[in-house]
Design a protein around this motif. Structure first.
Motif, PDB file in Angstrom:
ATOM      1  N   ARG A   1       0.834  -1.203   0.000  1.00 43.26           N
ATOM      2  CA  ARG A   1       0.000   0.000   0.000  1.00 43.26           C
ATOM      3  C   ARG A   1       0.867   1.252   0.000  1.00 43.26           C
ATOM      4  O   ARG A   1       1.230   1.746   1.068  1.00 43.26           O
ATOM      5  N   PRO A   2       1.198   1.784  -1.166  1.00 44.65           N
ATOM      6  CA  PRO A   2       0.769   1.314  -2.491  1.00 44.65           C
ATOM      7  C   PRO A   2       1.769   0.318  -3.077  1.00 44.65           C
ATOM      8  O   PRO A   2       2.941   0.312  -2.683  1.00 44.65           O
ATOM      9  N   PRO A   3       1.334  -0.522  -4.034  1.00 45.31           N
ATOM     10  CA  PRO A   3       2.283  -1.373  -4.761  1.00 45.31           C
ATOM     11  C   PRO A   3       3.244  -0.484  -5.552  1.00 45.31           C
ATOM     12  O   PRO A   3       2.835   0.533  -6.106  1.00 45.31           O
ATOM     13  N   GLU A   4       4.501  -0.889  -5.618  1.00 49.05           N
ATOM     14  CA  GLU A   4       5.502  -0.012  -6.223  1.00 49.05           C
ATOM     15  C   GLU A   4       5.744  -0.264  -7.702  1.00 49.05           C
ATOM     16  O   GLU A   4       6.368   0.561  -8.364  1.00 49.05           O
ATOM     17  N   ASN A   5       5.282  -1.407  -8.217  1.00 46.89           N
ATOM     18  CA  ASN A   5       5.523  -1.679  -9.630  1.00 46.89           C
ATOM     19  C   ASN A   5       4.440  -2.614 -10.171  1.00 46.89           C
ATOM     20  O   ASN A   5       3.499  -2.983  -9.451  1.00 46.89           O
ATOM     21  N   LYS A   6       4.577  -3.004 -11.411  1.00 47.48           N
ATOM     22  CA  LYS A   6       3.528  -3.768 -12.079  1.00 47.48           C
ATOM     23  C   LYS A   6       3.234  -5.098 -11.388  1.00 47.48           C
ATOM     24  O   LYS A   6       2.085  -5.455 -11.169  1.00 47.48           O
ATOM     25  N   MET A   7       4.281  -5.854 -11.076  1.00 49.33           N
ATOM     26  CA  MET A   7       4.062  -7.169 -10.488  1.00 49.33           C
ATOM     27  C   MET A   7       3.435  -7.064  -9.104  1.00 49.33           C
ATOM     28  O   MET A   7       2.521  -7.817  -8.759  1.00 49.33           O
TER      29      MET A   7
ATOM     30  N   ILE B   1      -0.161  -8.730  -7.966  1.00 51.10           N
ATOM     31  CA  ILE B   1      -0.251  -9.617  -6.809  1.00 51.10           C
ATOM     32  C   ILE B   1      -1.251  -9.081  -5.787  1.00 51.10           C
ATOM     33  O   ILE B   1      -2.109  -9.821  -5.282  1.00 51.10           O
ATOM     34  N   SER B   2      -1.176  -7.796  -5.491  1.00 52.06           N
ATOM     35  CA  SER B   2      -2.079  -7.208  -4.492  1.00 52.06           C
ATOM     36  C   SER B   2      -3.533  -7.300  -4.936  1.00 52.06           C
ATOM     37  O   SER B   2      -4.423  -7.630  -4.138  1.00 52.06           O
ATOM     38  N   PHE B   3      -3.781  -7.007  -6.207  1.00 52.97           N
ATOM     39  CA  PHE B   3      -5.145  -7.063  -6.724  1.00 52.97           C
ATOM     40  C   PHE B   3      -5.676  -8.491  -6.652  1.00 52.97           C
ATOM     41  O   PHE B   3      -6.795  -8.736  -6.183  1.00 52.97           O
TER      42      PHE B   3
ATOM     43  N   ARG C   1      -0.930 -18.166 -11.007  1.00 52.24           N
ATOM     44  CA  ARG C   1      -1.077 -18.790 -12.326  1.00 52.24           C
ATOM     45  C   ARG C   1      -1.804 -17.877 -13.308  1.00 52.24           C
ATOM     46  O   ARG C   1      -1.532 -17.920 -14.512  1.00 52.24           O
ATOM     47  N   ILE C   2      -2.711 -17.047 -12.806  1.00 49.44           N
ATOM     48  CA  ILE C   2      -3.349 -16.057 -13.679  1.00 49.44           C
ATOM     49  C   ILE C   2      -2.313 -15.036 -14.138  1.00 49.44           C
ATOM     50  O   ILE C   2      -2.249 -14.675 -15.313  1.00 49.44           O
ATOM     51  N   ILE C   3      -1.485 -14.576 -13.207  1.00 48.01           N
ATOM     52  CA  ILE C   3      -0.441 -13.606 -13.551  1.00 48.01           C
ATOM     53  C   ILE C   3       0.530 -14.204 -14.563  1.00 48.01           C
ATOM     54  O   ILE C   3       0.933 -13.540 -15.532  1.00 48.01           O
ATOM     55  N   PHE C   4       0.915 -15.476 -14.366  1.00 46.34           N
ATOM     56  CA  PHE C   4       1.805 -16.131 -15.325  1.00 46.34           C
ATOM     57  C   PHE C   4       1.204 -16.086 -16.730  1.00 46.34           C
ATOM     58  O   PHE C   4       1.893 -15.779 -17.711  1.00 46.34           O
ATOM     59  N   LYS C   5      -0.080 -16.382 -16.823  1.00 48.93           N
ATOM     60  CA  LYS C   5      -0.751 -16.393 -18.129  1.00 48.93           C
ATOM     61  C   LYS C   5      -0.783 -14.992 -18.743  1.00 48.93           C
ATOM     62  O   LYS C   5      -0.480 -14.812 -19.935  1.00 48.93           O
ATOM     63  N   LEU C   6      -1.138 -14.007 -17.943  1.00 53.47           N
ATOM     64  CA  LEU C   6      -1.238 -12.632 -18.445  1.00 53.47           C
ATOM     65  C   LEU C   6       0.098 -12.144 -19.002  1.00 53.47           C
ATOM     66  O   LEU C   6       0.140 -11.469 -20.039  1.00 53.47           O
ATOM     67  N   ILE C   7       1.181 -12.494 -18.320  1.00 54.23           N
ATOM     68  CA  ILE C   7       2.509 -12.036 -18.754  1.00 54.23           C
ATOM     69  C   ILE C   7       3.020 -12.863 -19.929  1.00 54.23           C
ATOM     70  O   ILE C   7       3.491 -12.320 -20.936  1.00 54.23           O
TER      71      ILE C   7
ATOM     72  N   GLU D   1     -10.168 -13.133 -16.362  1.00 55.56           N
ATOM     73  CA  GLU D   1      -9.365 -14.344 -16.197  1.00 55.56           C
ATOM     74  C   GLU D   1      -9.655 -15.018 -14.859  1.00 55.56           C
ATOM     75  O   GLU D   1      -9.698 -16.255 -14.778  1.00 55.56           O
ATOM     76  N   TYR D   2      -9.862 -14.219 -13.827  1.00 56.77           N
ATOM     77  CA  TYR D   2     -10.138 -14.765 -12.503  1.00 56.77           C
ATOM     78  C   TYR D   2     -11.474 -15.511 -12.495  1.00 56.77           C
ATOM     79  O   TYR D   2     -11.574 -16.628 -11.973  1.00 56.77           O
ATOM     80  N   ASP D   3     -12.490 -14.909 -13.101  1.00 57.18           N
ATOM     81  CA  ASP D   3     -13.804 -15.553 -13.167  1.00 57.18           C
ATOM     82  C   ASP D   3     -13.726 -16.863 -13.941  1.00 57.18           C
ATOM     83  O   ASP D   3     -14.307 -17.879 -13.539  1.00 57.18           O
ATOM     84  N   GLU D   4     -12.991 -16.850 -15.061  1.00 54.79           N
ATOM     85  CA  GLU D   4     -12.850 -18.064 -15.858  1.00 54.79           C
ATOM     86  C   GLU D   4     -12.079 -19.149 -15.097  1.00 54.79           C
ATOM     87  O   GLU D   4     -12.397 -20.334 -15.198  1.00 54.79           O
ATOM     88  N   LYS D   5     -11.077 -18.726 -14.344  1.00 52.96           N
ATOM     89  CA  LYS D   5     -10.296 -19.697 -13.561  1.00 52.96           C
ATOM     90  C   LYS D   5     -11.171 -20.364 -12.498  1.00 52.96           C
ATOM     91  O   LYS D   5     -11.110 -21.585 -12.307  1.00 52.96           O
TER      92      LYS D   5
END
Length: 327
Positions: free
Chosen positions: A181-187, A191-193, A243-249, A279-283
């Motif tokens: 809080r706040p996240p400092e970068n994209k990853m 992760i926080s979201f 695993r969702i993040i892995f897919k998105l990237i 992606e979360y809903d589909e997972k």
């Protein structure tokens, strides 16, 4: 719900309205509502959603979890609550359960790393070394005599895991250091979201069991938080969020327009939230063949099944074995 709007009720129908549209919500198909915009509603809507057992989880402007409208519990078991409390108050029993949550999280973390060690020769050695270090760290857990020492072990495992992920992903998606809080970068933002989503989903599933969401074992039970959801979420973060993040990237599904703010204070844009939520809903809806039940179950059902196993453990029916991915 990403947009601002109003929930309205007409007899047994609930509508979501804003300046752009009016949409009927299929209550019989909704498990919970995630409100990312400013959401207004009448007491009639609250009464109806509570009757149907549908919680509303609220997230602030930055996408962080703020709280929930949690329906009155209908699946109440005094015996189970007493047993939950007994397992918390007995230090040996509490340590046992706390260790199980770390065991599940660690097992799923290692599954993720071994997948990359098999499929990416360029990072195989480095990731393999981190996996070995994580196993070594986890082996110390059996000697832990307090919850804080367990939490320190869990923290070291996560740190090693994130260092391994920095070996795998491109520079713009490196964690470097876990910030919230706040996240400092994209990853960190992703992760926080995702972690907020898993926490809320787990809380919704706890509501549909007889477990008390405020009695926990790894995380301390505090006022104004459902800490059992934090415990159980540890197991599912690597399975769902990571695993969702892995897919998105890996599939280049994100670009700079999916983020807002600057390095040091970065959040997901509305576009980024939509992509992640889809992606979360589909997972959650995705099914796998459960080796114990010998039938297909959804990822969301895995959370409910995990809660049933915890119930059996605290009641003394069956020792709890945390979920570790077999697929």
């Amino acid at each position: 719900m990403l947009q601002d709007g109003i929930l309205k009720r007409k007899e047994n129908t609930v509508y979501f309205e804003n300046k752009d549209s009016r949409k009927i919500l299929p209550i019989n198909k909704i498990n919970s509502i995630f409100a990312y915009g400013n959401l207004s509603f009448s007491s009639g809507v609250v009464s109806y959603l509570s009757k149907e057992g549908i919680p509303i989880h609220f997230f602030n402007y930055y996408g962080f979890y703020e709280g929930s409208m949690y329906p009155r519990e209908t699946l109440v078991s005094g015996d189970l609550v007493i047993r939950q409390a007994e397992n918390y108050l007995n230090s040996e029993r509490r340590l046992c359960l706390a260790g199980k949550f770390i065991e599940g999280a660690c097992g799923n973390i290692l599954k993720n790393l071994r997948y990359y060690a098999r499929t990416r020769e360029d990072v195989q050695e480095a990731v393999g070394d981190y996996a070995t270090s994580i196993e070594t760290e986890f082996s110390r857990l059996k000697d832990a005599e307090t919850i804080p020492s367990m939490m320190r072990t869990e923290g070291k495992i996560r740190e090693l895991y994130y260092n391994a992920l920095d070996e795998i992903f491109p520079e713009e998606y490196r964690i470097i250091k876990r910030t919230r809080r706040p996240p400092e970068n994209k990853m960190n933002t992703l992760i926080s979201f995702g972690n907020s989503l898993v926490y809320s989903t787990t809380l919704s599933e706890i509501y549909n069991t007889q477990l008390n969401p405020t009695i926990s074992y790894l995380h301390e039970p505090f006022e104004r938080r459902f800490s059992l959801s934090l415990d159980v979420s540890e197991i599912f973060k690597p399975i769902l969020v990571d695993r969702i993040i892995f897919k998105l990237i890996n599939k280049n599904m994100l670009d700079d327009s999916c983020f807002r703010g600057e390095i040091g204070n970065m959040l997901l844009s509305e576009k980024g939230k939509k992509i992640f939520l889809k992606e979360y809903d589909e997972k959650l809806k995705t099914t796998i063949k459960h080796k114990g039940l010998n039938r297909n179950v959804s990822y969301k059902s895995l959370i409910r099944l995990e809660l049933y196993k915890i119930s059996k453990h605290v009641l003394g029916v069956e020792d709890y074995k945390p979920l570790v991915m077999w697929w």
